[in-house]
Design a protein around this motif. Structure first.
Motif, PDB file in Angstrom:
ATOM      1  N   THR A 197     -31.085 -66.003 -33.615  1.00  0.00           N
ATOM      2  CA  THR A 197     -30.734 -67.037 -32.638  1.00  0.00           C
ATOM      3  C   THR A 197     -29.738 -68.014 -33.229  1.00  0.00           C
ATOM      4  OG1 THR A 197     -32.896 -66.873 -31.602  1.00  0.00           O
ATOM      5  CG2 THR A 197     -31.645 -68.885 -31.196  1.00  0.00           C
ATOM      6  N   GLY A 240     -27.859 -69.135 -23.572  1.00  0.00           N
ATOM      7  CA  GLY A 240     -29.276 -69.487 -23.547  1.00  0.00           C
ATOM      8  C   GLY A 240     -30.063 -68.907 -24.691  1.00  0.00           C
ATOM      9  N   GLY A 241     -29.450 -68.016 -25.428  1.00  0.00           N
ATOM     10  CA  GLY A 241     -30.073 -67.160 -26.430  1.00  0.00           C
ATOM     11  C   GLY A 241     -31.308 -67.672 -27.144  1.00  0.00           C
ATOM     12  N   ALA A 242     -32.466 -67.389 -26.620  1.00  0.00           N
ATOM     13  CA  ALA A 242     -33.687 -67.807 -27.295  1.00  0.00           C
ATOM     14  C   ALA A 242     -34.129 -66.741 -28.288  1.00  0.00           C
ATOM     15  CB  ALA A 242     -34.786 -68.068 -26.283  1.00  0.00           C
ATOM     16  N   ASN A 267     -25.886 -68.624 -32.027  1.00  0.00           N
ATOM     17  CA  ASN A 267     -25.438 -69.945 -31.577  1.00  0.00           C
ATOM     18  C   ASN A 267     -24.109 -70.365 -32.187  1.00  0.00           C
ATOM     19  OD1 ASN A 267     -27.573 -70.431 -29.868  1.00  0.00           O
ATOM     20  ND2 ASN A 267     -28.797 -71.492 -31.383  1.00  0.00           N
TER      21      ASN A 267
END
Lengths: 154, 154
Positions: free
Chosen positions: B135, B149-151, B139
């Motif tokens: 993640t 949104g990459g969780a 980012n």
DNA sequence: GCATAATAGTTATGCGCATAACTAATCTGT
DNA sequence: ACAGATTAGTTATGCGCATAACTATTATGC
């Protein structure tokens, strides 16, 4: 640990370094800095004037690297090196006014970068993250004696 | 985010890269490898023969880096580059027998390194770690379109 | 007091990574 | 079918980092 997990971890660390560094580079470039140099400026901001051996220790890199970094930052007018009166081998490194101003700008970028980096992670994880990373670092740190049980120097 | 937190995080990432890489270097040196080269060998092990452009993408580094890495690994006899029949610009890169054997040794080291790295952390954290790191990487990844949104691509 | 060890810093060299500029081959639009 | 854009790969160059070998200074043991 099976290879797939190990590989995922090692690769993730490698990629994170590459990308975080590249992102830092793109943010620092407008200030005329290359990644790595900001660490020296920030360390001087935190700790005040210090000799290169202390910088080497604080930054976690070797003396020849410090020689080159200080030379370039000095050429850029951001730091000043003056012979230490008490030890004629040592140089005292300190920020110039220009360096102090630059460090303030770096601080801004540093906050933006950190926020960008942890985007999308739960606050709880973000809070634990520095401690986790320090534990990892301590575990593979061949410099210090060793930090065996180290569950985090948070 | 306040500066202290941001600084702790950025610095932790920087130090982790330095130390993890240095530790990898000391483990790989007996095999005659420099850190970074192992990633190429492992990628070929995972995916099989591929052209340099694919390697560049998979390793997350630029084509000129791949040129140099492949040249050295080829000189060491660990990989082979053959012209691609369907595209005369491309080279197909594949492991030699020596390279396959070497990759097996690297796998061992890789497991040992990962275990060493996560020593002292709770199993739960270890399980989450690759996802968290991915993640973070996503980012700050300026290569791909963006991963907003990459969780976690776990 | 003086030979020896330890320390601060530099230079030389090499690797991994980057970007910029280039060649050669393939793809695309008209 | 052919000009222009795209893609694969290389070379040249520069930065950060490392280690090794060196100089100059300071500390230590007898």
């Amino acid at each position: 640990m099976d290879f797939e997990h190990a590989d995922a971890l090692n690769q993730a660390i490698r990629l994170l370094s590459l990308r975080h560094r590249a992102r830092a580079a793109s943010l620092l470039a407008p200030l005329g800095l290359h990644p790595g140099q900001e660490a020296l400026l920030l360390e001087l901001t935190r700790t005040g004037p210090m000799i290169q051996a202390q910088l080497s220790e604080a930054l976690g890199c070797e003396p020849p690297s410090v020689t080159l970094m200080t030379r370039k930052l000095e050429a850029g007018g951001h730091i000043r090196r003056t012979p230490a009166p008490s030890d004629r081998r040592a140089s005292i490194v300190e920020l110039t006014d220009s360096g102090k101003a630059l460090a303030e700008q770096v601080k801004q970028l540093w906050c933006a970068l950190a926020e960008e980096t942890v985007g999308g992670l739960p606050a709880e994880t973000v809070a634990e993250l520095p401690g986790i990373l320090k534990t990892l670092t301590g575990n593979v740190d061949t410099r210090r004696p060793h930090h065996p049980g180290g569950a985090g120097t948070v």
